[in-house]
Every structure is written in C-alpha cells, then in structure tokens.
Design a protein around this motif. Sequence first.
Motif, PDB file in Angstrom:
ATOM      1  N   ASN A 207      33.196  35.785  44.940  1.00  0.00           N
ATOM      2  CA  ASN A 207      34.180  36.424  44.074  1.00  0.00           C
ATOM      3  C   ASN A 207      35.514  36.444  44.811  1.00  0.00           C
ATOM      4  OD1 ASN A 207      34.745  37.861  41.598  1.00  0.00           O
ATOM      5  ND2 ASN A 207      34.990  39.671  42.862  1.00  0.00           N
ATOM      6  N   VAL A 208      36.540  35.805  44.237  1.00  0.00           N
ATOM      7  CA  VAL A 208      37.861  35.733  44.855  1.00  0.00           C
ATOM      8  C   VAL A 208      38.881  36.184  43.822  1.00  0.00           C
ATOM      9  CG1 VAL A 208      39.519  34.209  45.999  1.00  0.00           C
ATOM     10  CG2 VAL A 208      37.085  33.757  46.238  1.00  0.00           C
ATOM     11  N   GLN A 209      39.843  37.026  44.239  1.00  0.00           N
ATOM     12  CA  GLN A 209      40.823  37.577  43.317  1.00  0.00           C
ATOM     13  C   GLN A 209      42.219  37.550  43.930  1.00  0.00           C
ATOM     14  OE1 GLN A 209      39.660  41.451  41.769  1.00  0.00           O
ATOM     15  NE2 GLN A 209      37.616  41.156  42.626  1.00  0.00           N
TER      16      GLN A 209
ATOM     17  N   PHE B 129      30.732  28.761  37.274  1.00  0.00           N
ATOM     18  CA  PHE B 129      32.044  29.223  37.704  1.00  0.00           C
ATOM     19  C   PHE B 129      32.690  30.008  36.571  1.00  0.00           C
ATOM     20  CE2 PHE B 129      31.235  25.357  40.156  1.00  0.00           C
ATOM     21  CZ  PHE B 129      31.496  25.800  41.446  1.00  0.00           C
ATOM     22  N   ASP B 130      33.163  31.192  36.890  1.00  0.00           N
ATOM     23  CA  ASP B 130      33.796  32.068  35.911  1.00  0.00           C
ATOM     24  C   ASP B 130      35.252  32.261  36.321  1.00  0.00           C
ATOM     25  OD1 ASP B 130      33.559  33.661  33.564  1.00  0.00           O
ATOM     26  OD2 ASP B 130      33.520  35.460  34.806  1.00  0.00           O
ATOM     27  N   HIS B 131      36.166  32.050  35.382  1.00  0.00           N
ATOM     28  CA  HIS B 131      37.604  32.173  35.632  1.00  0.00           C
ATOM     29  C   HIS B 131      38.139  33.208  34.645  1.00  0.00           C
ATOM     30  CE1 HIS B 131      36.188  28.102  36.487  1.00  0.00           C
ATOM     31  NE2 HIS B 131      37.074  28.072  37.462  1.00  0.00           N
ATOM     32  N   ARG B 132      38.684  34.295  35.162  1.00  0.00           N
ATOM     33  CA  ARG B 132      39.170  35.379  34.300  1.00  0.00           C
ATOM     34  C   ARG B 132      40.563  35.806  34.730  1.00  0.00           C
ATOM     35  NH1 ARG B 132      35.701  37.308  31.018  1.00  0.00           N
ATOM     36  NH2 ARG B 132      33.512  36.856  31.258  1.00  0.00           N
ATOM     37  N   MET B 133      41.335  36.297  33.758  1.00  0.00           N
ATOM     38  CA  MET B 133      42.642  36.853  34.093  1.00  0.00           C
ATOM     39  C   MET B 133      42.944  38.025  33.179  1.00  0.00           C
ATOM     40  SD  MET B 133      45.366  34.076  32.767  1.00  0.00           S
ATOM     41  CE  MET B 133      44.948  32.994  31.423  1.00  0.00           C
ATOM     42  N   ARG B 134      43.786  38.910  33.713  1.00  0.00           N
ATOM     43  CA  ARG B 134      44.199  40.104  32.965  1.00  0.00           C
ATOM     44  C   ARG B 134      45.669  40.351  33.264  1.00  0.00           C
ATOM     45  NH1 ARG B 134      44.242  45.481  34.577  1.00  0.00           N
ATOM     46  NH2 ARG B 134      43.137  44.895  36.466  1.00  0.00           N
ATOM     47  N   ARG B 135      46.458  40.444  32.214  1.00  0.00           N
ATOM     48  CA  ARG B 135      47.894  40.696  32.364  1.00  0.00           C
ATOM     49  C   ARG B 135      48.103  42.107  32.908  1.00  0.00           C
ATOM     50  NH1 ARG B 135      51.667  38.636  28.225  1.00  0.00           N
ATOM     51  NH2 ARG B 135      53.412  38.348  29.618  1.00  0.00           N
ATOM     52  N   LEU B 136      48.896  42.224  33.973  1.00  0.00           N
ATOM     53  CA  LEU B 136      49.223  43.520  34.555  1.00  0.00           C
ATOM     54  C   LEU B 136      50.597  43.997  34.100  1.00  0.00           C
ATOM     55  CD1 LEU B 136      47.963  42.941  38.204  1.00  0.00           C
ATOM     56  CD2 LEU B 136      46.773  44.118  36.333  1.00  0.00           C
TER      57      LEU B 136
ATOM     58  N   HIS C  86      46.407  39.474  37.067  1.00  0.00           N
ATOM     59  CA  HIS C  86      45.252  39.582  37.968  1.00  0.00           C
ATOM     60  C   HIS C  86      44.305  38.435  37.620  1.00  0.00           C
ATOM     61  CE1 HIS C  86      41.349  41.839  39.074  1.00  0.00           C
ATOM     62  NE2 HIS C  86      41.850  41.284  40.153  1.00  0.00           N
ATOM     63  N   VAL C  87      44.003  37.578  38.598  1.00  0.00           N
ATOM     64  CA  VAL C  87      43.160  36.405  38.376  1.00  0.00           C
ATOM     65  C   VAL C  87      41.911  36.513  39.245  1.00  0.00           C
ATOM     66  CG1 VAL C  87      43.036  33.883  38.478  1.00  0.00           C
ATOM     67  CG2 VAL C  87      45.203  34.998  37.892  1.00  0.00           C
ATOM     68  N   VAL C  88      40.758  36.251  38.644  1.00  0.00           N
ATOM     69  CA  VAL C  88      39.470  36.313  39.334  1.00  0.00           C
ATOM     70  C   VAL C  88      38.723  35.008  39.115  1.00  0.00           C
ATOM     71  CG1 VAL C  88      37.263  37.532  39.527  1.00  0.00           C
ATOM     72  CG2 VAL C  88      39.329  38.804  38.883  1.00  0.00           C
ATOM     73  N   HIS C  89      38.277  34.414  40.205  1.00  0.00           N
ATOM     74  CA  HIS C  89      37.366  33.263  40.145  1.00  0.00           C
ATOM     75  C   HIS C  89      36.070  33.693  40.817  1.00  0.00           C
ATOM     76  CE1 HIS C  89      40.496  29.760  39.812  1.00  0.00           C
ATOM     77  NE2 HIS C  89      40.601  30.630  38.838  1.00  0.00           N
TER      78      HIS C  89
ATOM     79  N   THR D  70      38.903  30.269  47.727  1.00  0.00           N
ATOM     80  CA  THR D  70      40.066  31.012  48.211  1.00  0.00           C
ATOM     81  C   THR D  70      41.277  30.092  48.295  1.00  0.00           C
ATOM     82  OG1 THR D  70      38.683  32.566  49.435  1.00  0.00           O
ATOM     83  CG2 THR D  70      40.984  32.374  50.135  1.00  0.00           C
ATOM     84  N   THR D  71      41.082  28.903  48.850  1.00  0.00           N
ATOM     85  CA  THR D  71      42.174  27.927  48.936  1.00  0.00           C
ATOM     86  C   THR D  71      42.650  27.530  47.547  1.00  0.00           C
ATOM     87  OG1 THR D  71      41.340  27.091  51.042  1.00  0.00           O
ATOM     88  CG2 THR D  71      42.825  25.644  49.812  1.00  0.00           C
ATOM     89  N   ALA D  72      41.712  27.242  46.650  1.00  0.00           N
ATOM     90  CA  ALA D  72      42.077  26.836  45.293  1.00  0.00           C
ATOM     91  C   ALA D  72      42.850  27.935  44.573  1.00  0.00           C
ATOM     92  CB  ALA D  72      40.821  26.458  44.505  1.00  0.00           C
ATOM     93  N   LEU D  73      42.419  29.169  44.727  1.00  0.00           N
ATOM     94  CA  LEU D  73      43.098  30.271  44.038  1.00  0.00           C
ATOM     95  C   LEU D  73      44.486  30.515  44.630  1.00  0.00           C
ATOM     96  CD1 LEU D  73      42.670  32.074  41.642  1.00  0.00           C
ATOM     97  CD2 LEU D  73      41.599  33.749  43.132  1.00  0.00           C
ATOM     98  N   ASP D  74      44.623  30.396  45.938  1.00  0.00           N
ATOM     99  CA  ASP D  74      45.948  30.497  46.563  1.00  0.00           C
ATOM    100  C   ASP D  74      46.872  29.395  46.031  1.00  0.00           C
ATOM    101  OD1 ASP D  74      45.223  32.695  48.063  1.00  0.00           O
ATOM    102  OD2 ASP D  74      44.957  31.582  49.929  1.00  0.00           O
ATOM    103  N   ASN D  75      46.348  28.168  45.931  1.00  0.00           N
ATOM    104  CA  ASN D  75      47.136  27.052  45.417  1.00  0.00           C
ATOM    105  C   ASN D  75      47.498  27.249  43.945  1.00  0.00           C
ATOM    106  OD1 ASN D  75      46.992  25.774  47.900  1.00  0.00           O
ATOM    107  ND2 ASN D  75      45.271  24.482  47.311  1.00  0.00           N
ATOM    108  N   LEU D  76      46.551  27.749  43.151  1.00  0.00           N
ATOM    109  CA  LEU D  76      46.816  28.028  41.745  1.00  0.00           C
ATOM    110  C   LEU D  76      47.925  29.064  41.620  1.00  0.00           C
ATOM    111  CD1 LEU D  76      44.995  27.966  38.676  1.00  0.00           C
ATOM    112  CD2 LEU D  76      45.295  30.324  39.370  1.00  0.00           C
TER     113      LEU D  76
END
Length: 156
Positions: free
Chosen positions: A5-7, A85-92, A98-101, A126-132
């Motif tokens: 779980n990476v956020q 793989f689950d990809h979720r986001m929530r507008r803050l 807030h993005v969760v993979h 973690t690398t992919a989410l940082d790049n995204l």
Amino acid sequence: MNDVNVQVIVKSPPSEIWKIWSNFAEAPLWDTDVRQCQLDGPFQAGTRGKCVLKNGLNMPLKLEAVSLHESYRNSARLLWIDLEFDHRMRRLSADETHVVHSAKISGPLSFLYRGLLRKALTVAMTTALDNLCTLAEQRAIGAPRHGKTATPLHLV
C-alpha cells in the motif's frame, strides 16, 4: 488485505491524474518498470491488455473495475502468481488529491514468492507513484518542475 500500500498527496486536481492513469500507452513515463503497455479496447471494466516489463516479461492484464475520475482496479498474472492492483484517489481541495496504489498477491505459488515480491512491488510502486505525482503536478501547472514533489504518507 493488501500486501503493498503506497500513498501520496499530489498537488494536482484528480482530472490530471485520471488522464495519466487512463492512458496506458504513456505508462512508461511514470512506471519505470514498464517498457510498454497497451489495452485492447476502451478504458473500462472487462478490457484486456498487457504490459511488457523492462526485464522482458509479458504481463497480461484485465481491467476489473473502473469508476470514472475515482479509481480503477486491474488484475494481472505473472509467472503463476495472480496480482491485483488497486488505484484510488480522493480530492482534498481544488489542487490537491490523495492517491493510493495497492496490490494483492495470490495464486497457487504465491506463498513461495510473497516476501520477495512484496519488497520488489513496494520499491517499484513507490517509485511509480512518485513519478506519477511529479508528472501530474507538471501537467497541472503546464511547466516542468525540478526535484521530487511527492509527499509520501505511508508504506505498509
């Protein structure tokens, strides 16, 4: 239970993140473990495709669920191991999301490789989410930024 779980908090509206997620051909721009990705149809539940990883492995996948501008889930099979793989986001706010993979590891041989695969996926995701995060923030402001902009929240 998720094995990985990476956020992050992304300084970008959800629409920018959705454009990146839903364009599988551009996946190598942010997922550095991927050489090429393609879907054999529209970005909707039931569509199949594949990703070719940098190490040459072909990973067939299927979009299991798609909720427009909120989330998508895909399944994949890699060397007799099932991955979800689950990809979720929530507008803050207007410009923060807030993005969760997350990933689940299963299948008949998963017990043999779960620990090793969990470590490898944590690093890769973690690398992919940082790049995204960096890509979405650059696109949101329309100009490149230098340096890492992701705000990591939690690794499990």
